[in-house]
Structures are given as structure tokens and as C-alpha cells.
Design a protein around this motif. Structure first.
Motif, PDB file in Angstrom:
ATOM      1  N   GLU A  58     134.104  65.028   6.117  1.00  0.00           N
ATOM      2  CA  GLU A  58     132.818  64.488   5.698  1.00  0.00           C
ATOM      3  C   GLU A  58     131.921  65.607   5.160  1.00  0.00           C
ATOM      4  N   THR A  59     131.014  65.222   4.263  1.00  0.00           N
ATOM      5  CA  THR A  59     130.009  66.136   3.721  1.00  0.00           C
ATOM      6  C   THR A  59     128.629  65.573   4.030  1.00  0.00           C
ATOM      7  N   GLY A  60     127.607  66.163   3.408  1.00  0.00           N
ATOM      8  CA  GLY A  60     126.287  65.569   3.426  1.00  0.00           C
ATOM      9  C   GLY A  60     126.201  64.472   2.384  1.00  0.00           C
ATOM     10  N   GLY A  61     124.999  64.032   2.071  1.00  0.00           N
ATOM     11  CA  GLY A  61     124.815  62.932   1.147  1.00  0.00           C
ATOM     12  C   GLY A  61     125.031  63.318  -0.302  1.00  0.00           C
ATOM     13  N   SER A  62     125.824  62.534  -1.015  1.00  0.00           N
ATOM     14  CA  SER A  62     126.089  62.706  -2.444  1.00  0.00           C
ATOM     15  C   SER A  62     126.504  64.143  -2.780  1.00  0.00           C
ATOM     16  N   ASN A  79     125.143  69.401  -1.474  1.00  0.00           N
ATOM     17  CA  ASN A  79     124.923  67.961  -1.329  1.00  0.00           C
ATOM     18  C   ASN A  79     123.632  67.562  -2.048  1.00  0.00           C
ATOM     19  N   THR A  80     123.793  66.878  -3.181  1.00  0.00           N
ATOM     20  CA  THR A  80     122.644  66.509  -4.001  1.00  0.00           C
ATOM     21  C   THR A  80     121.723  65.533  -3.298  1.00  0.00           C
ATOM     22  N   GLY A  81     122.294  64.597  -2.550  1.00  0.00           N
ATOM     23  CA  GLY A  81     121.500  63.527  -1.969  1.00  0.00           C
ATOM     24  C   GLY A  81     120.524  63.974  -0.898  1.00  0.00           C
ATOM     25  N   ASP A  82     120.930  64.921  -0.050  1.00  0.00           N
ATOM     26  CA  ASP A  82     120.041  65.319   1.043  1.00  0.00           C
ATOM     27  C   ASP A  82     119.608  66.784   0.970  1.00  0.00           C
ATOM     28  N   GLY A  83     119.916  67.478  -0.117  1.00  0.00           N
ATOM     29  CA  GLY A  83     119.424  68.851  -0.283  1.00  0.00           C
ATOM     30  C   GLY A  83     119.946  69.800   0.777  1.00  0.00           C
ATOM     31  N   THR A  84     121.243  69.727   1.068  1.00  0.00           N
ATOM     32  CA  THR A  84     121.851  70.612   2.059  1.00  0.00           C
ATOM     33  C   THR A  84     123.126  71.230   1.498  1.00  0.00           C
ATOM     34  N   VAL A  85     123.675  72.191   2.247  1.00  0.00           N
ATOM     35  CA  VAL A  85     124.991  72.743   1.972  1.00  0.00           C
ATOM     36  C   VAL A  85     125.845  72.548   3.213  1.00  0.00           C
ATOM     37  N   SER A  86     126.994  71.927   3.051  1.00  0.00           N
ATOM     38  CA  SER A  86     127.963  71.790   4.150  1.00  0.00           C
ATOM     39  C   SER A  86     128.902  72.991   4.116  1.00  0.00           C
ATOM     40  N   ALA A  87     129.172  73.570   5.286  1.00  0.00           N
ATOM     41  CA  ALA A  87     129.979  74.791   5.370  1.00  0.00           C
ATOM     42  C   ALA A  87     131.220  74.544   6.228  1.00  0.00           C
ATOM     43  N   TYR A  88     132.376  75.058   5.749  1.00  0.00           N
ATOM     44  CA  TYR A  88     133.646  74.796   6.415  1.00  0.00           C
ATOM     45  C   TYR A  88     134.469  76.073   6.560  1.00  0.00           C
ATOM     46  N   VAL A 105     123.288  73.872   6.189  1.00  0.00           N
ATOM     47  CA  VAL A 105     122.045  74.627   6.013  1.00  0.00           C
ATOM     48  C   VAL A 105     121.205  73.908   4.978  1.00  0.00           C
ATOM     49  N   THR A 106     119.900  74.111   5.060  1.00  0.00           N
ATOM     50  CA  THR A 106     118.988  73.462   4.127  1.00  0.00           C
ATOM     51  C   THR A 106     118.984  74.181   2.791  1.00  0.00           C
ATOM     52  N   ALA A 107     119.024  73.402   1.720  1.00  0.00           N
ATOM     53  CA  ALA A 107     118.869  73.938   0.374  1.00  0.00           C
ATOM     54  C   ALA A 107     117.607  73.328  -0.224  1.00  0.00           C
ATOM     55  N   GLY A 108     117.505  73.302  -1.568  1.00  0.00           N
ATOM     56  CA  GLY A 108     116.354  72.697  -2.198  1.00  0.00           C
ATOM     57  C   GLY A 108     116.613  71.251  -2.579  1.00  0.00           C
ATOM     58  N   SER A 109     115.662  70.663  -3.284  1.00  0.00           N
ATOM     59  CA  SER A 109     115.789  69.278  -3.703  1.00  0.00           C
ATOM     60  C   SER A 109     116.916  69.132  -4.723  1.00  0.00           C
ATOM     61  N   GLY A 110     117.806  68.190  -4.459  1.00  0.00           N
ATOM     62  CA  GLY A 110     118.889  67.909  -5.395  1.00  0.00           C
ATOM     63  C   GLY A 110     119.878  69.043  -5.529  1.00  0.00           C
ATOM     64  N   ALA A 111     120.286  69.636  -4.403  1.00  0.00           N
ATOM     65  CA  ALA A 111     121.261  70.738  -4.444  1.00  0.00           C
ATOM     66  C   ALA A 111     122.530  70.260  -5.145  1.00  0.00           C
ATOM     67  N   ARG A 112     122.806  70.828  -6.328  1.00  0.00           N
ATOM     68  CA  ARG A 112     123.865  70.267  -7.158  1.00  0.00           C
ATOM     69  C   ARG A 112     125.112  71.123  -7.248  1.00  0.00           C
ATOM     70  N   ASP A 113     124.956  72.442  -7.253  1.00  0.00           N
ATOM     71  CA  ASP A 113     126.108  73.305  -7.463  1.00  0.00           C
ATOM     72  C   ASP A 113     125.952  74.556  -6.620  1.00  0.00           C
ATOM     73  N   GLY A 143     131.215  83.142   8.405  1.00  0.00           N
ATOM     74  CA  GLY A 143     130.989  82.426   7.149  1.00  0.00           C
ATOM     75  C   GLY A 143     129.670  81.690   7.076  1.00  0.00           C
ATOM     76  N   VAL A 144     128.873  81.750   8.146  1.00  0.00           N
ATOM     77  CA  VAL A 144     127.601  81.021   8.187  1.00  0.00           C
ATOM     78  C   VAL A 144     126.637  81.561   7.126  1.00  0.00           C
ATOM     79  N   LEU A 145     125.908  80.648   6.482  1.00  0.00           N
ATOM     80  CA  LEU A 145     124.940  81.009   5.453  1.00  0.00           C
ATOM     81  C   LEU A 145     123.559  81.216   6.062  1.00  0.00           C
ATOM     82  N   THR A 146     122.883  82.279   5.611  1.00  0.00           N
ATOM     83  CA  THR A 146     121.504  82.546   6.015  1.00  0.00           C
ATOM     84  C   THR A 146     120.661  82.715   4.758  1.00  0.00           C
ATOM     85  N   PRO A 147     119.585  81.922   4.590  1.00  0.00           N
ATOM     86  CA  PRO A 147     118.770  82.045   3.383  1.00  0.00           C
ATOM     87  C   PRO A 147     118.155  83.436   3.267  1.00  0.00           C
ATOM     88  N   LEU A 148     118.147  83.978   2.045  1.00  0.00           N
ATOM     89  CA  LEU A 148     117.461  85.231   1.788  1.00  0.00           C
ATOM     90  C   LEU A 148     115.960  84.968   1.726  1.00  0.00           C
TER      91      LEU A 148
END
Length: 262
Positions: A58-62, A79-88, A105-113, A143-148
């Protein structure tokens, strides 16, 4: 290219991004409609794909964009739908994906790529909704992401995809609506992206993606509406894209992605 024995596999409705691990043994497809990543083994002799024993996660939304780090140990989905990044985590033997201890982890609005730099130390998320590029450090063990801490730089209109050059010096965002590519320099120590000295480069109509050759000297942009590929040389010092003498070649209808052999 010629079709292989099993020329296609089912990946569900609205398949979005895909990634292959650095060894070429595993392939991962994002299923936007089902909020999942589908995982396949790649036959070393034929290139045929077959579903893994653990065939999806499973991923986040969209979900849309996916990237595998250069060590082949970690995978990330924007994940574009909920503005997150899923990490595996990626199992070294089976290729199966499993959520990390910090699975999102939280990204911005409409995280697309999302793109990972070639050192495997930093990741960059393109947010289509708020038109920014967010940068993260990657823990080399977990492998965990930490925002700069740096302020995310802006993109152009309708940002669609992000690419990091093979030497980790520059990043490029294809902007569909503003018909240009945004260029950034990447700090080698901190990973922070800043707009290049020439921050945007004009392209054809609605550029969708940027590909860079292994030497880091040339860039190719798929111009979605023009049905062309724009060709540039990359300034080694600034990262600025300069059109070649023959600046375009004709492609098929509505080219969306481009990839280069190594």
C-alpha cells in the motif's frame, strides 16, 4: 526494440511511475487508482516480468512518482493525493518492499514526483500543488527521510517531473504550463537546491520530462504537445541548458517520458 516472449503484464488501472533497482533484478510500478506499488522480478535472460511472492504494498493517496536509491536498499513513492512520501525497505534477496520504521513523511501539496541523488544521501520531491521542490536527507542505515531546513525553491507552472543529473550537481523540473524547465544547483555537502544562474530554460509546448545522459553533458526534454524532443548541452559549471545546433527531433504523438541507455 523487439517484443519479448511475454510482451506485457497487468499493472492495474492508471499506472503512473515506474522504477527498476540498480541491479536490474526488480521492477516496481505505481498503481495510482489502487494506491499501491506492484512488484515484479525481471528475468535476467529474457527481460520478462513476473509478479513477486509479495506482489504489492500500500501507498498513500493517489501515488505517482517512485524512486529507488542507488544502493538498491530503499524505495520512495510520492503521493499526490495526500502530500506525503511513502518509504520502503527493499529485501536484498527477494526484492519485496516493506514499510520503513517511519513509513511516511510529509511533503508539499500535490507531491507528484521524487528523485534520489546519485550519492544516495538526498531525495528531492516535486510538489505540483504548491510549485516547490522539497529536499530531504536520507539516513544511510535506515533510509528514513528527514526534511532539510532550507526554504523549498519555486518551480514554474504545472511542474510535472524532476530529474537529478548523474553527477549530483544539478536538478531539473519540467513545467507543463509555463513551457520551460527549471534548473537548480545542488549543494554537494548539504544537498540544498538553489535556482541556477539562469533559473529557467524555454522548451517546446508542455514539457513533461527531462533525461540526462550518463556523462552529464546532454539533456533531452520530451515536449508533450509538440510531439518532439528538445536537445541541450549542459554547462558543467552552472547547469544551464543550451539548445544544440539541431535543437529538436520529431517523436510520436504526445511524448510523456524519455529514458536513455547506459
Amino acid at each position: 526494440m523487439t517484443a519479448i516472449g511475454a510482451p506485457s503484464v497487468a499493472v492495474g488501472a492508471i499506472s503512473a511511475g515506474m522504477a527498476v533497482d540498480p541491479t536490474g533484478r526488480f521492477a516496481y510500478f505505481v498503481n495510482l487508482a489502487g494506491d499501491r506499488v506492484l512488484a515484479f522480478d525481471v528475468d535476467a535472460n529474457t527481460g520478462a516480468l513476473s509478479s513477486m511472492a509479495v506482489s504489492s504494498v500500500e501507498t498513500g493517496g493517489s501515488p505517482y512518482g517512485i524512486a529507488v536509491d542507488p544502493t538498491g536498499r530503499f524505495a520512495y513513492v510520492a503521493n499526490t493525493g495526500d502530500g506525503t512520501v511513502s518509504a520502503y525497505n527493499i529485501d536484498a534477496t527477494s526484492g519485496a518492499l516493506s514499510p520503513m520504521t517511519i513509513p511516511t513523511v510529509t511533503a508539499g501539496s500535490g507531491a507528484r514526483d521524487i528523485a534520489v541523488d546519485p550519492s544516495g544521501r538526498f531525495a528531492y520531491v516535486l510538489n505540483q500543488g504548491d510549485r516547490t521542490v522539497m529536499a530531504y536527507s536520507i539516513n544511510p542505515v535506515s533510509g528514513v527521510l528527514t526534511p532539510l531546513a532550507a526554504t523549498p525553491p519555486a518551480t514554474g507552472g504545472g511542474p510535472f517531473s524532476i530529474t537529478v543529473d548523474p553527477k549530483g550537481r544539478f536538478a531539473y523540473v519540467a513545467n507543463l504550463d509555463s513551457h520551460n524547465v527549471s534548473a537548480y544547483t545542488l549543494n554537494a555537502s548539504t544537498g540544498v537546491p538553489t535556482p541556477a544562474v539562469t533559473p529557467t530554460i524555454s522548451t517546446g509546448n508542455r514539457p513533461a520530462s527531462v533525461a540526462i545522459d550518463a556523462s552529464g553533458k546532454f539533456a533531452y526534454v520530451a515536449d508533450n504537445t509538440d510531439g518532439k524532443v528538445s536537445i541541450y548541452t549542459i554547462d558543467a559549471a552552472s547547469g544551464v541548458l543550451n539548445p544544440q545546433a539541431a535543437p529538436t527531433v520529431t517523436a510520436g504523438q504526445a511524448p510523456n517520458r524519455i529514458a536513455l541507455s547506459r
